[in-house]
Write a protein that holds these residues in place. Sequence first.
Motif, PDB file in Angstrom:
ATOM      1  N   ASP A  38       0.832  -1.200   0.000  1.00 38.33           N
ATOM      2  CA  ASP A  38       0.000   0.000   0.000  1.00 38.33           C
ATOM      3  C   ASP A  38       0.872   1.257   0.000  1.00 38.33           C
ATOM      4  O   ASP A  38       1.919   1.328   0.660  1.00 38.33           O
ATOM      5  N   THR A  39       0.436   2.267  -0.736  1.00 45.39           N
ATOM      6  CA  THR A  39       1.248   3.470  -0.903  1.00 45.39           C
ATOM      7  C   THR A  39       1.508   4.182   0.428  1.00 45.39           C
ATOM      8  O   THR A  39       2.582   4.771   0.616  1.00 45.39           O
ATOM      9  N   ALA A  40       0.546   4.145   1.353  1.00 46.64           N
ATOM     10  CA  ALA A  40       0.761   4.804   2.645  1.00 46.64           C
ATOM     11  C   ALA A  40       1.884   4.129   3.420  1.00 46.64           C
ATOM     12  O   ALA A  40       2.679   4.795   4.104  1.00 46.64           O
ATOM     13  N   THR A  95      -2.366   7.778   7.798  1.00 49.21           N
ATOM     14  CA  THR A  95      -3.019   7.991   6.500  1.00 49.21           C
ATOM     15  C   THR A  95      -3.745   9.332   6.512  1.00 49.21           C
ATOM     16  O   THR A  95      -3.887   9.986   7.548  1.00 49.21           O
ATOM     17  N   ALA A  96      -4.241   9.732   5.357  1.00 48.04           N
ATOM     18  CA  ALA A  96      -5.010  10.974   5.267  1.00 48.04           C
ATOM     19  C   ALA A  96      -6.246  10.924   6.154  1.00 48.04           C
ATOM     20  O   ALA A  96      -6.734  11.961   6.620  1.00 48.04           O
ATOM     21  N   GLY A 111      -6.272   9.488   9.051  1.00 47.22           N
ATOM     22  CA  GLY A 111      -5.840   9.457  10.437  1.00 47.22           C
ATOM     23  C   GLY A 111      -5.558   8.079  10.991  1.00 47.22           C
ATOM     24  O   GLY A 111      -5.346   7.929  12.200  1.00 47.22           O
ATOM     25  N   ILE A 112      -5.511   7.054  10.153  1.00 48.65           N
ATOM     26  CA  ILE A 112      -5.206   5.696  10.616  1.00 48.65           C
ATOM     27  C   ILE A 112      -3.683   5.566  10.774  1.00 48.65           C
ATOM     28  O   ILE A 112      -2.927   5.922   9.868  1.00 48.65           O
ATOM     29  N   PRO A 113      -3.209   5.053  11.914  1.00 50.47           N
ATOM     30  CA  PRO A 113      -1.757   4.910  12.094  1.00 50.47           C
ATOM     31  C   PRO A 113      -1.129   3.947  11.084  1.00 50.47           C
ATOM     32  O   PRO A 113      -1.765   2.988  10.629  1.00 50.47           O
ATOM     33  N   VAL A 114       0.132   4.209  10.773  1.00 52.04           N
ATOM     34  CA  VAL A 114       0.913   3.339   9.887  1.00 52.04           C
ATOM     35  C   VAL A 114       2.243   3.061  10.582  1.00 52.04           C
ATOM     36  O   VAL A 114       2.972   4.001  10.929  1.00 52.04           O
ATOM     37  N   GLY A 115       2.563   1.803  10.771  1.00 55.19           N
ATOM     38  CA  GLY A 115       3.798   1.442  11.452  1.00 55.19           C
ATOM     39  C   GLY A 115       4.970   1.274  10.498  1.00 55.19           C
ATOM     40  O   GLY A 115       4.801   0.924   9.330  1.00 55.19           O
ATOM     41  N   VAL A 116       6.158   1.541  11.033  1.00 57.47           N
ATOM     42  CA  VAL A 116       7.410   1.308  10.312  1.00 57.47           C
ATOM     43  C   VAL A 116       8.208   0.277  11.104  1.00 57.47           C
ATOM     44  O   VAL A 116       8.278   0.339  12.331  1.00 57.47           O
TER      45      VAL A 116
END
Length: 475
Positions: free
Chosen positions: A279-281, A438-439, A441-446
């Motif tokens: 996914d791009t995000a 995400t736009a 507001g959903i968190p994205v982990g690294v």
Amino acid sequence: MTIKPTRVHAFNHADALGHHDAVALAGQLQRGETSATALVQAAYQRLELVNPELHATACLQEEAALAQARFYDDVGNFRAFQGIPGFLKDNLDLQGLPTQHGSAAMPDTARKHTSAVAQQIIDTGVVLLGKTKLPEFGLTATTEYSKAEPAHNPWNIGHSTGGSSGGSAALVAAGVVPIAHANDGGGSIRIPAACCGLVGLKPSRGRLAMNEMAKSLPINIVSDGIVSRSVRDTAAFFALAEEHYKNPTLPPLGHITTPGRKRLKIGMFTQKISGDETDTACVEAVHKAAALCEELGHEVQEIKVPISAQFADDFLLYWGMLAASISHLGKLAVDRHMDTGKLEPLTHGLAKHFTRNLLKFPFALRRLYQFEAQYATAFADLDVLLSPTLGQPAPPLGYLALDLPFEQARERLVNFASFTAAQNVAGAPAISLPMHHTAEGIPVGVHFAAAMGHEFRLIELALEIEQAQPFKMLA
């Protein structure tokens, strides 16, 4: 018509917990600025406020928790995490409470003993308020059920918390407690940490006391730890846990409080081992993390995925073996009162996948045994691997439903939890950090991973990253 909010949290400045992490609360206790009883009472009050929306708990022990808090207050002279409220995931035994592993097939029977890992957590001083939800036997990456209410993500209650430590992640993210127990057999600390915007460190194999459920596994893929809202809470927890059990085969961690001085060589990749697009995000999150690491003086280079596509098939077959053991041997291996007729459709689907491919299993198991040595070669000229934690941000509830047709469920699960299983088989540490949203507001982990025994490197880097780019919380 009343419109329900999509975000749910209990943070406020009026109670004893405030917006503080565990380290800050421990300092207040030691200075006499608050009490363990006040913290535990505030946590239960916060739980009462948000749990009707989150559905994150399996069972509670309010009377016992308050009694423990009053004991700490009476003794005084607080140290470690004494008096800090937390939760235990419902796949470890805690005396006086049932252990149901997220499964309707398990009896609601109070356990007579406390498991080794739970006792180690208690020994750090954490006051366990109860137990948190997980999907059936932790076999999937979302905390959902075919016939029961799922755990809801506090960032958006229409989305998954991830799994399998989803209940713990929901309560920490929502501010009910600062830390909660989690464990990880294929990403189950890191996945919910990524979904709920938390810090999730899967330690090296054997860092904490042995998990009883893992003792009989051909390859022990399970590691216990916590989810937290700050890197320093995670660092402090593992330092305190080490005071009560120290694995002689691993280098000691000690209490890491500052970033490391060494500039690291970081290998970055964003492609799934299946070859499917990420996914791009999630890709954007990794590139932002890489740019920050370079600003901090680390060397980042793009690399090919250091894991073969065969690994995913082998791991899924191993996962199917676990489901088959539960489905066919549950009364012997888990609980003699278990009702296997109540197991989830996904558990049966995974078990059937194993039996259909039974003849392939010895070869898959051999390759998995060899994987630890293969994985170690990735660190011949690198210090850390950098990737997305997940193939996509936390999906809407139902996307990973446990009663989907098996092939559809398999495809979605493998593409969602694409980056985390390697460290479970290799026994190596990895950490998910909440570095992006995400736009919507959903968190994205690294995801950062290191060689066996090198948690110190991940904690030092995470402390540095957190100082440079403080993590966004719900409050």
